[in-house]
Design a protein around this motif. Sequence first.
Motif, PDB file in Angstrom:
ATOM      1  N   UNK A 196      -2.836  12.840  -2.947  1.00 60.40           N
ATOM      2  CA  UNK A 196      -3.686  11.724  -3.381  1.00 60.40           C
ATOM      3  C   UNK A 196      -2.840  10.589  -3.938  1.00 60.40           C
ATOM      4  N   UNK A 197      -1.830  10.922  -4.736  1.00 59.67           N
ATOM      5  CA  UNK A 197      -0.975   9.885  -5.314  1.00 59.67           C
ATOM      6  C   UNK A 197      -0.239   9.099  -4.231  1.00 59.67           C
ATOM      7  N   UNK A 198       0.301   9.810  -3.235  1.00 59.08           N
ATOM      8  CA  UNK A 198       1.036   9.140  -2.168  1.00 59.08           C
ATOM      9  C   UNK A 198       0.093   8.309  -1.296  1.00 59.08           C
ATOM     10  N   UNK A 199      -1.105   8.815  -1.058  1.00 59.38           N
ATOM     11  CA  UNK A 199      -2.076   8.057  -0.272  1.00 59.38           C
ATOM     12  C   UNK A 199      -2.461   6.766  -0.978  1.00 59.38           C
ATOM     13  N   UNK A 200      -2.703   6.843  -2.279  1.00 60.07           N
ATOM     14  CA  UNK A 200      -3.054   5.648  -3.048  1.00 60.07           C
ATOM     15  C   UNK A 200      -1.917   4.632  -3.028  1.00 60.07           C
ATOM     16  N   UNK A 201      -0.679   5.120  -3.202  1.00 61.29           N
ATOM     17  CA  UNK A 201       0.475   4.218  -3.172  1.00 61.29           C
ATOM     18  C   UNK A 201       0.601   3.532  -1.813  1.00 61.29           C
ATOM     19  N   UNK A 202       0.384   4.318  -0.757  1.00 57.27           N
ATOM     20  CA  UNK A 202       0.525   3.785   0.590  1.00 57.27           C
ATOM     21  C   UNK A 202      -0.546   2.737   0.883  1.00 57.27           C
ATOM     22  N   UNK A 203      -1.795   3.070   0.599  1.00 54.24           N
ATOM     23  CA  UNK A 203      -2.896   2.143   0.873  1.00 54.24           C
ATOM     24  C   UNK A 203      -2.758   0.875   0.039  1.00 54.24           C
ATOM     25  N   UNK A 204      -2.345   1.014  -1.201  1.00 56.85           N
ATOM     26  CA  UNK A 204      -2.169  -0.161  -2.053  1.00 56.85           C
ATOM     27  C   UNK A 204      -1.072  -1.067  -1.517  1.00 56.85           C
ATOM     28  N   UNK A 205      -0.007  -0.476  -0.949  1.00 57.47           N
ATOM     29  CA  UNK A 205       1.081  -1.291  -0.402  1.00 57.47           C
ATOM     30  C   UNK A 205       0.622  -2.086   0.814  1.00 57.47           C
ATOM     31  N   UNK A 206      -0.339  -1.543   1.579  1.00 58.44           N
ATOM     32  CA  UNK A 206      -0.848  -2.271   2.738  1.00 58.44           C
ATOM     33  C   UNK A 206      -1.650  -3.504   2.319  1.00 58.44           C
ATOM     34  N   UNK A 207      -2.219  -3.470   1.097  1.00 63.01           N
ATOM     35  CA  UNK A 207      -3.111  -4.539   0.664  1.00 63.01           C
ATOM     36  C   UNK A 207      -2.392  -5.631  -0.126  1.00 63.01           C
ATOM     37  N   UNK A 208      -1.076  -5.528  -0.249  1.00 61.03           N
ATOM     38  CA  UNK A 208      -0.338  -6.564  -0.971  1.00 61.03           C
ATOM     39  C   UNK A 208      -0.511  -7.918  -0.295  1.00 61.03           C
ATOM     40  N   UNK A 209      -0.548  -8.963  -1.101  1.00 61.67           N
ATOM     41  CA  UNK A 209      -0.610 -10.304  -0.561  1.00 61.67           C
ATOM     42  C   UNK A 209       0.745 -10.680   0.014  1.00 61.67           C
ATOM     43  N   UNK A 210       0.725 -11.329   1.150  1.00 62.91           N
ATOM     44  CA  UNK A 210       1.963 -11.725   1.820  1.00 62.91           C
ATOM     45  C   UNK A 210       1.699 -12.989   2.624  1.00 62.91           C
ATOM     46  N   UNK A 242      12.066  -8.399   7.230  1.00 63.74           N
ATOM     47  CA  UNK A 242      11.202  -8.425   6.060  1.00 63.74           C
ATOM     48  C   UNK A 242       9.966  -7.587   6.366  1.00 63.74           C
ATOM     49  N   UNK A 243       9.606  -6.708   5.431  1.00 55.69           N
ATOM     50  CA  UNK A 243       8.408  -5.893   5.635  1.00 55.69           C
ATOM     51  C   UNK A 243       7.159  -6.731   5.374  1.00 55.69           C
ATOM     52  N   UNK A 244       6.234  -6.693   6.319  1.00 55.70           N
ATOM     53  CA  UNK A 244       4.969  -7.420   6.197  1.00 55.70           C
ATOM     54  C   UNK A 244       3.859  -6.388   6.039  1.00 55.70           C
ATOM     55  N   UNK A 245       3.143  -6.386   4.913  1.00 54.56           N
ATOM     56  CA  UNK A 245       2.105  -5.381   4.688  1.00 54.56           C
ATOM     57  C   UNK A 245       0.931  -5.565   5.638  1.00 54.56           C
ATOM     58  N   UNK A 246       0.144  -4.521   5.772  1.00 56.83           N
ATOM     59  CA  UNK A 246      -1.041  -4.558   6.636  1.00 56.83           C
ATOM     60  C   UNK A 246      -1.187  -3.246   7.364  1.00 56.83           C
TER      61      UNK A 246
END
Length: 233
Positions: free
Chosen positions: A83-97, A150-154
Amino acid sequence: MATDPVPRRDVLMGPYRHPLRHCAAAVWRSVRELRSMLVVAGLCAAVGVAAGVAVGAIILALMVAVGVLIAIYVLLAWGWLTVRETWRLVRSWRRRSELADVLARRPQAGTEDPELAHDLFAVTVEDDGRLLTWRFRPLTIGADPGADEIEVPGRPRHAARGIEDRAFAADDAARAAEQLIEAQERAAEREAAAAAEAHRAVEASRLSDDLLLETRSTAAALQHATGQRRRRD
């Protein structure tokens, strides 16, 4: 230099659509202690059964209880880490870029190939008077961008790298707007070419596989004449 195989879009997006499933498997593979403790739990249960038969039911109950407690701990720890890793992963996809916004708002957005994941291209306007064309390379869920990217979230994430820059007419707004449109058209052409190249690569791979099967079949037939096939049998 070997090139990476062109990913199918549904295969690429599968883990992005089911991050919990992906993270559960990733955590189980990466945290060796969980697997080791589960083995210990099984051994405790096995020893308890053996000892219980030889000595008595109390030893059996104690050892089985220890095994069950260890197994419960492993499952709880696995669930928490997943659960912790899933939350971290999903949150990283939603970062503003800013680059993610540029990618989403490029004129040809929505025209990418529906079957194959290929490079995308978009243009940014830089403060120093340049039009910079970016290549966006799709990343599998566990991949990292290169040192010059450069990593682009999404969903999916992309690795972006500037590939072409041209100065625009800073003293002529109308001409600068035309130059931006021209750069965006070139980016759209690059993207169409990338989609076509992805299909050519898949077709070439299919033909190569077919040729390999045909070669092996022919070789097997010839080996009967040389005696090789008989020796193998």
